[in-house]
Design a protein around this motif. Structure first.
Motif, PDB file in Angstrom:
ATOM      1  N   TRP A 284      -1.255   5.236  -9.017  1.00 22.70           N
ATOM      2  CA  TRP A 284      -1.278   3.922  -8.369  1.00 22.70           C
ATOM      3  C   TRP A 284      -0.284   3.831  -7.216  1.00 22.70           C
ATOM      4  CZ3 TRP A 284      -0.971   0.576 -13.440  1.00 22.70           C
ATOM      5  CH2 TRP A 284      -2.246   0.504 -14.008  1.00 22.70           C
ATOM      6  N   ASN A 285      -0.581   2.905  -6.306  1.00 20.57           N
ATOM      7  CA  ASN A 285       0.401   2.493  -5.309  1.00 20.57           C
ATOM      8  C   ASN A 285       1.034   1.184  -5.788  1.00 20.57           C
ATOM      9  OD1 ASN A 285      -1.460   0.457  -4.766  1.00 20.57           O
ATOM     10  ND2 ASN A 285      -2.184   1.389  -2.870  1.00 20.57           N
TER      11      ASN A 285
ATOM     12  N   ASP B  83       0.813  -1.223   0.000  1.00 20.43           N
ATOM     13  CA  ASP B  83       0.000   0.000   0.000  1.00 20.43           C
ATOM     14  C   ASP B  83       0.844   1.270   0.000  1.00 20.43           C
ATOM     15  OD1 ASP B  83      -2.538  -1.323   0.052  1.00 20.43           O
ATOM     16  OD2 ASP B  83      -2.120  -1.860   2.140  1.00 20.43           O
ATOM     17  N   ALA B  84       2.158   1.114  -0.130  1.00 15.48           N
ATOM     18  CA  ALA B  84       3.068   2.266  -0.146  1.00 15.48           C
ATOM     19  C   ALA B  84       3.143   2.861  -1.553  1.00 15.48           C
ATOM     20  CB  ALA B  84       4.448   1.836   0.332  1.00 15.48           C
ATOM     21  N   PRO B  85       3.632   4.097  -1.655  1.00 14.73           N
ATOM     22  CA  PRO B  85       3.830   4.708  -2.979  1.00 14.73           C
ATOM     23  C   PRO B  85       4.883   3.943  -3.779  1.00 14.73           C
ATOM     24  CG  PRO B  85       3.893   6.368  -1.242  1.00 14.73           C
ATOM     25  CD  PRO B  85       3.936   5.037  -0.555  1.00 14.73           C
ATOM     26  N   ILE B  86       4.805   4.018  -5.058  1.00 12.41           N
ATOM     27  CA  ILE B  86       5.775   3.374  -5.954  1.00 12.41           C
ATOM     28  C   ILE B  86       7.101   4.131  -5.876  1.00 12.41           C
ATOM     29  CG2 ILE B  86       6.292   2.868  -8.382  1.00 12.41           C
ATOM     30  CD1 ILE B  86       3.208   2.670  -8.770  1.00 12.41           C
TER      31      ILE B  86
ATOM     32  N   ARG C 224       0.593  -1.925  -4.841  1.00 13.68           N
ATOM     33  CA  ARG C 224      -0.378  -3.000  -5.050  1.00 13.68           C
ATOM     34  C   ARG C 224      -1.059  -2.879  -6.412  1.00 13.68           C
ATOM     35  NH1 ARG C 224      -2.941  -6.013  -1.320  1.00 13.68           N
ATOM     36  NH2 ARG C 224      -2.303  -4.572   0.338  1.00 13.68           N
ATOM     37  N   GLU C 225      -1.480  -1.678  -6.746  1.00 12.85           N
ATOM     38  CA  GLU C 225      -2.204  -1.481  -8.002  1.00 12.85           C
ATOM     39  C   GLU C 225      -1.301  -1.740  -9.209  1.00 12.85           C
ATOM     40  OE1 GLU C 225      -5.499   1.870  -6.752  1.00 12.85           O
ATOM     41  OE2 GLU C 225      -3.353   2.357  -6.614  1.00 12.85           O
TER      42      GLU C 225
END
Length: 450
Positions: free
Chosen positions: A352-353, A317-320, A355-356
């Motif tokens: 997106w994060n 769930d963290a930023p890319i 996960r996405e």
């Protein structure tokens, strides 16, 4: 705006494009070789009036995907020849490599398929190489990109010259003079190139399409130039519409520079729909498949694409970590750079994060659409009407059930809008793609007009 009819192909995989699709089947062990399953997929696609089914290939031994999902086991030429007997209208695209083997073998195979299918054959040219293929063919090392395309150019010129070498008018069948084939009307070739040599004429006469359709996949500058010169249709990986429009414009301009009609070069990006009656239901369906994936292995795959340590991707769930990836861009293999760039552009555009991004088809590479049949039809038409594509090569989540949804729910929407046929246009794949029959002209030397 253009009101052209959409062209659609279907990428046939044993279980479906989603890497967890095989886990939903009751019989799992023999999906890669179950001919009845492939026949069901082909019939579903034909029921939806799809232009062609596309048989990709890994021309060599076992590839890495074989250890985690059903793989491409059967020879595509053998498979499409069988599917020709169980279908009547749909095109049959056979993938072969231009790096290994000899052009005459491929010329004869594809021309034979065009005859037995009564004009539905297509050849998909690939120039890719991987260690299993090099090992299987006994190659000590591969070729750099420039050399691969030099080999491919010789290969395709010889194939097309063989296709043109025995024209219909040479078959005189004159019983009074005991002449069946007039040798003076053959278009023999005599060619010695850097990589391949060939002489004589094909044993297979001119095919029902004049020449089978040629598809080509790729998006590098070498690939674009090669496809614009030789192909009738381009498969490409486009995840962002702005990039798709630029690609579309460039290859059409290149085709014109080679003396071709740009309308006779079709651009068909890959597209991966996951559909249901509501958007929320489609999202649930995608999650149910995503939950069956090995997220640890996927994180390792994403880390390779991004050239970052996998520990940076531990919190889904963290930023890319864009900055870290960009700093290591030079470490990304050349063959992966286009895929990586498109993937990260889409992630930035959508906010997106990790996960996405992780569950955005990073292994297949093509853009994912999650939503309703109406929304999917609208999305495809937007790309076509704004000159980002002429059609799409669909990657189906689970086959054939996802393909049945295309036939039953998406195609009727397009038909109602006047953007999809209600019956096949003609007998051949060229007819259905809106391409003219290929008529070879007598020529001096090997180089054939495309």
């Amino acid at each position: 705006m253009s009101r052209q009819h959409i062209r659609l192909g279907v990428n046939v995989l044993a279980s479906g494009r989603h890497d967890a699709a095989w886990k939903t089947f009751e019989e799992k062990r023999h999906l890669s070789t179950d001919i009845d399953h492939f026949i069901a997929i082909a019939k579903s696609a034909e029921r939806g009036l799809v232009d062609a089914i596309f048989l990709a290939d890994n021309p060599g031994g076992l590839v890495s995907e074989a250890y985690t999902r059903p793989w491409r086991a059967l020879d595509p030429a053998v498979l499409v020849a069988n599917l020709a007997a169980h279908t009547e209208h749909i095109g049959l695209v056979c993938t072969t490599t231009t790096l290994f083997g000899h052009p005459y073998t491929i010329a004869r195979q594809i021309a034979s398929i065009d005859h037995v299918s009564r004009g539905r054959a297509a050849w998909n040219i690939i120039t890719s190489q991987n260690p299993p293929a090099l090992d299987a063919y006994g190659a000590e090392k591969g070729w750099d990109q420039a050399e691969r395309y030099k080999r491919a150019e010789e290969f395709v010129q010889i194939v097309t010259a063989f296709w043109d070498s025995l024209p219909e008018e040479a078959l005189v069948a004159d019983p009074d003079n005991t002449v069946y084939l007039d040798p003076s009307r053959l278009r023999r070739l005599d060619y010695k190139g850097t990589h391949f040599s060939a002489r004589g004429a094909s044993s297979v006469p001119e095919t029902p399409q004049g020449r089978p359709v040629i598809f080509q996949a790729g998006q590098s500058s070498d690939s674009r130039a090669f496809g614009a010169r030789y192909a009738d249709a381009l498969f490409t990986g486009q995840r962002i519409i702005e990039g798709a429009r630029a690609f579309y414009s460039e290859v059409k301009t290149l085709a014109k520079s080679f003396g071709r009609d740009p309308d006779h070069l079709l651009v068909m990006p890959g597209l991966f729909p996951i559909l249901a009656s509501t958007e929320e239901e489609a999202k649930r369906h995608k999650r149910s498949l995503d939950d069956r994936l090995d997220s640890v292995a996927l994180r390792e795959e994403l880390a390779r694409h991004m050239a970052v340590d996998v520990s940076l991707l531990s919190d889904l769930d963290a930023p890319i970590p864009f900055a870290e990836s960009e700093a290591n861009e030079a470490l990304v293999p050349i063959a992966s750079r286009w895929h990586r760039a498109e993937m990260l552009k889409e992630a930035r555009q959508n906010g997106w994060n990790i996960r996405e991004l992780l569950f955005s088809n990073i292994t297949g590479g093509h853009r994912v659409f999650v939503g309703t049949p109406d929304g999917f039809a609208e999305d495809m038409l937007h790309w076509i009407d704004t000159k980002g594509a002429d059609g799409f090569n669909l990657n189906i989540d689970v086959q054939p059930t996802g393909l049945d949804l295309i036939a039953d729910e998406v195609i009727p929407v397009l038909q109602k809008l006047g953007r999809y046929r209600r019956a096949y246009n003609g007998r051949t794949l060229r007819d259905n793609l809106g391409l003219p029959r290929f008529d070879a002209k007598p020529r001096h030397g090997l180089a054939a007009a495309v």
